[in-house]
Scaffold this motif. Structure first.
Motif, PDB file in Angstrom:
ATOM      1  N   LEU A   4      16.430 -35.054 -53.594  1.00  8.77           N
ATOM      2  CA  LEU A   4      17.450 -34.929 -54.639  1.00  8.77           C
ATOM      3  C   LEU A   4      16.998 -33.978 -55.747  1.00  8.77           C
ATOM      4  CD1 LEU A   4      18.621 -38.647 -54.940  1.00  8.77           C
ATOM      5  CD2 LEU A   4      19.884 -36.739 -53.953  1.00  8.77           C
ATOM      6  N   VAL A   5      15.712 -34.068 -56.105  1.00  8.46           N
ATOM      7  CA  VAL A   5      15.189 -33.151 -57.125  1.00  8.46           C
ATOM      8  C   VAL A   5      15.260 -31.713 -56.608  1.00  8.46           C
ATOM      9  CG1 VAL A   5      13.189 -32.475 -58.501  1.00  8.46           C
ATOM     10  CG2 VAL A   5      13.699 -34.904 -58.180  1.00  8.46           C
ATOM     11  N   ALA A   6      14.861 -31.507 -55.363  1.00  8.93           N
ATOM     12  CA  ALA A   6      14.932 -30.163 -54.777  1.00  8.93           C
ATOM     13  C   ALA A   6      16.370 -29.645 -54.819  1.00  8.93           C
ATOM     14  CB  ALA A   6      14.404 -30.173 -53.344  1.00  8.93           C
ATOM     15  N   ALA A   7      17.324 -30.501 -54.475  1.00  7.16           N
ATOM     16  CA  ALA A   7      18.734 -30.093 -54.484  1.00  7.16           C
ATOM     17  C   ALA A   7      19.202 -29.743 -55.894  1.00  7.16           C
ATOM     18  CB  ALA A   7      19.600 -31.203 -53.892  1.00  7.16           C
ATOM     19  N   THR A   8      18.710 -30.457 -56.880  1.00  8.74           N
ATOM     20  CA  THR A   8      19.067 -30.165 -58.273  1.00  8.74           C
ATOM     21  C   THR A   8      18.600 -28.764 -58.661  1.00  8.74           C
ATOM     22  OG1 THR A   8      18.966 -32.511 -58.865  1.00  8.74           O
ATOM     23  CG2 THR A   8      18.777 -30.919 -60.664  1.00  8.74           C
ATOM     24  N   TYR A   9      17.370 -28.434 -58.266  1.00  7.36           N
ATOM     25  CA  TYR A   9      16.857 -27.098 -58.584  1.00  7.36           C
ATOM     26  C   TYR A   9      17.577 -26.023 -57.786  1.00  7.36           C
ATOM     27  CZ  TYR A   9      13.226 -28.790 -61.669  1.00  7.36           C
ATOM     28  OH  TYR A   9      12.554 -29.350 -62.730  1.00  7.36           O
ATOM     29  N   LEU A  10      17.987 -26.331 -56.579  1.00 10.27           N
ATOM     30  CA  LEU A  10      18.760 -25.371 -55.791  1.00 10.27           C
ATOM     31  C   LEU A  10      20.085 -25.066 -56.490  1.00 10.27           C
ATOM     32  CD1 LEU A  10      19.163 -23.702 -53.201  1.00 10.27           C
ATOM     33  CD2 LEU A  10      20.092 -25.773 -52.142  1.00 10.27           C
TER      34      LEU A  10
END
Length: 59
Positions: A27-33
């Protein structure tokens, strides 16, 4: 928004399961994406791989 996602991830690191950590790292990775932050996205994808491997969920 990213700071909130990182804070939630840190909560799972303290009191969640390995699967929780895996999911929240993603989820954190998706937020940065979504924020178009390529460097942070790459860093969190590495965290996601590590956490998911530890949870027995290869990525």
């Amino acid at each position: 928004m990213a700071a909130d996602s990182v804070a939630q991830y840190n909560i799972t690191k303290q009191s969640g399961t390995a699967m929780d950590q895996c999911a929240h790292a993603g989820l954190v990775a998706a937020t940065y994406l979504q924020a178009k932050d390529q460097s942070s996205y790459a860093n969190w994808k590495a965290v996601e791989r590590r956490d998911c491997d530890a949870a027995g969920v290869p990525r």
